[in-house]
Write an enzyme that holds these catalytic residues in place. Structure first.
Site, PDB file in Angstrom:
ATOM      1  N   ASP A  37       0.892  -1.088  -0.115  1.00 47.09           N
ATOM      2  CA  ASP A  37       0.535  -0.076   0.060  1.00 47.09           C
ATOM      3  C   ASP A  37       0.950   1.311  -0.119  1.00 47.09           C
ATOM      4  OD1 ASP A  37      -1.869   2.275   1.046  1.00 47.09           O
ATOM      5  OD2 ASP A  37      -2.619   1.057   2.184  1.00 47.09           O
ATOM      6  N   GLY A  72      -8.901   4.961  -6.454  1.00 44.68           N
ATOM      7  CA  GLY A  72      -7.768   4.679  -6.380  1.00 44.68           C
ATOM      8  C   GLY A  72      -6.456   5.346  -5.300  1.00 44.68           C
ATOM      9  N   VAL A  73      -5.647   5.387  -6.188  1.00 41.22           N
ATOM     10  CA  VAL A  73      -4.780   5.630  -4.978  1.00 41.22           C
ATOM     11  C   VAL A  73      -4.912   7.107  -4.507  1.00 41.22           C
ATOM     12  CG1 VAL A  73      -3.272   6.474  -7.215  1.00 41.22           C
ATOM     13  CG2 VAL A  73      -1.859   5.616  -5.112  1.00 41.22           C
ATOM     14  N   ASP A  74      -5.403   8.255  -5.546  1.00 40.96           N
ATOM     15  CA  ASP A  74      -5.633   9.260  -5.653  1.00 40.96           C
ATOM     16  C   ASP A  74      -5.976   9.722  -4.187  1.00 40.96           C
ATOM     17  OD1 ASP A  74      -5.107  12.650  -5.554  1.00 40.96           O
ATOM     18  OD2 ASP A  74      -6.362  11.851  -7.665  1.00 40.96           O
ATOM     19  N   THR A 113      -2.886   3.162 -14.667  1.00 33.24           N
ATOM     20  CA  THR A 113      -3.266   1.182 -15.328  1.00 33.24           C
ATOM     21  C   THR A 113      -4.576   0.915 -14.521  1.00 33.24           C
ATOM     22  OG1 THR A 113      -1.826   0.628 -13.000  1.00 33.24           O
ATOM     23  CG2 THR A 113      -0.968   0.445 -15.548  1.00 33.24           C
TER      24      THR A 113
HETATM   25  P1  ADP Z   1      -5.481   6.165 -12.834  1.00 31.06           P
HETATM   26  O1  ADP Z   1      -6.603   6.690 -12.889  1.00 31.06           O
HETATM   27  O2  ADP Z   1      -3.577   6.405 -13.059  1.00 31.06           O
HETATM   28  O3  ADP Z   1      -5.035   4.796 -13.312  1.00 31.06           O
HETATM   29  P2  ADP Z   1      -5.507   4.442 -10.711  1.00 31.06           P
HETATM   30  O4  ADP Z   1      -5.549   5.282  -9.124  1.00 31.06           O
HETATM   31  O5  ADP Z   1      -7.322   4.083 -10.872  1.00 31.06           O
HETATM   32  O6  ADP Z   1      -5.158   5.855 -11.480  1.00 31.06           O
HETATM   33  O7  ADP Z   1      -5.013   3.376 -10.632  1.00 31.06           O
HETATM   34  C1  ADP Z   1      -3.136   3.635 -11.276  1.00 31.06           C
HETATM   35  C2  ADP Z   1      -2.930   2.271 -10.001  1.00 31.06           C
HETATM   36  O8  ADP Z   1      -2.989   2.271  -8.149  1.00 31.06           O
HETATM   37  C3  ADP Z   1      -3.760   0.589  -9.696  1.00 31.06           C
HETATM   38  O9  ADP Z   1      -2.969  -0.162 -10.585  1.00 31.06           O
HETATM   39  C4  ADP Z   1      -4.452   0.198  -8.560  1.00 31.06           C
HETATM   40  O10 ADP Z   1      -4.994  -0.812  -8.787  1.00 31.06           O
HETATM   41  C5  ADP Z   1      -3.027   1.438  -7.430  1.00 31.06           C
HETATM   42  N1  ADP Z   1      -3.462   1.448  -6.474  1.00 31.06           N
HETATM   43  C6  ADP Z   1      -4.974   1.484  -6.049  1.00 31.06           C
HETATM   44  N2  ADP Z   1      -5.205   2.277  -4.516  1.00 31.06           N
HETATM   45  C7  ADP Z   1      -3.177   1.799  -4.233  1.00 31.06           C
HETATM   46  C8  ADP Z   1      -2.815   2.130  -3.065  1.00 31.06           C
HETATM   47  N3  ADP Z   1      -2.698   2.602  -2.015  1.00 31.06           N
HETATM   48  N4  ADP Z   1      -1.485   1.579  -3.135  1.00 31.06           N
HETATM   49  C9  ADP Z   1      -0.800   1.357  -4.639  1.00 31.06           C
HETATM   50  N5  ADP Z   1      -1.306   1.176  -5.569  1.00 31.06           N
HETATM   51  C10 ADP Z   1      -3.063   1.089  -6.258  1.00 31.06           C
END
Ligand code: ADP
Length: 197
Positions: free
Chosen positions: A23, A45-47, A135
């Site tokens: 994470d 997502g990660v944002d 991704t």
């Molecule tokens: P984007 O809009 O650039 O596609 P996302 O957040 O939807 O961004 O996804 C980018 C990647 O981050 C995906 O592969 C997702 O599985 C991953 N992701 C989501 N949450 C986390 C986290 N807490 N830590 C690391 N990676 C994450």
């Protein structure tokens, strides 16, 4: 989730490349990179996870930045402080929305990684941890994204005089970790094959 479970490291030049399964919001590095949108408005997502874990100060700084610059173009990057995240800075970058791979997506994705490293470099930082940009919601196929991301990071580490000596990706699933590991091994094998020519 233990952020240190499953980790792979390589020495490149004077630096280290890592792949970690975990994470990103719990990963210790001087800078964490956010896969943001052009409005720096937060989201899923990660944002969303980084904003939740880092607290409201990050969003306040994002609003100030957007008031000044309008929007963050895909492929560009800017830094804010990292709030309560285990980092000094959060670097926000915008990856491409994937359509069919022929609309300049690889160049924009490479630029997102490269610009983020440039921002870290300006701040004199020593370590940077990325998510797998584009991704998730942006739909970039994982393997194709790894084939863009890893060469940028490897090339950066191989250049002399860089401040960032430790750089890598924190992958959120076993599948993503496996995919990046496979692509890394393939890139290493092709370098070795060329060295043997
Ligand atoms: P984007 O809009 O650039 O596609 P996302 O957040 O939807 O961004 O996804 C980018 C990647 O981050 C995906 O592969 C997702 O599985 C991953 N992701 C989501 N949450 C986390 C986290 N807490 N830590 C690391 N990676 C994450």
């Amino acid at each position: 989730m233990d952020p240190t479970q499953r980790q792979l490291e390589r020495s490149i030049g004077n630096g280290r490349l890592f792949l970690a399964r975990g994470d990103l919001t719990r990963f210790p590095a001087e800078a964490l990179v956010n896969a943001a949108n052009s409005a720096l408005a937060g989201g899923g997502g990660v944002d969303g996870a980084l904003h939740r874990a880092g607290g409201p100060r990050i969003m306040a700084e994002c609003r100030e930045l957007i008031a000044r610059i309008g929007r963050l173009e895909p492929g560009a990057a800017v830094a804010t402080t990292a709030g309560t995240l285990p980092a000094r800075y959060l670097i926000h970058t915008v990856g491409p929305v994937y359509r069919d791979g022929t609309r300049g997506e690889p160049a924009v994705l490479a630029s997102a990684y490269r610009s983020s490293l440039g921002v870290a470099e300006e701040l004199g930082l020593g370590s940077v941890a990325f998510p797998s940009i584009s991704t998730g919601v942006y739909g970039y196929p994982l393997e194709a994204a790894a084939e863009v991301a890893l060469p940028v990071l490897l090339q950066y580490l191989a250049e002399n005089g860089r401040s960032v000596r430790r750089v890598g990706l924190v992958l959120f699933s076993d599948d993503a970790f496996d995919c990046y590991e496979r692509v890394l091994r393939r890139l290493e094998a092709s370098v070795e094959a060329r060295a043997g020519d």
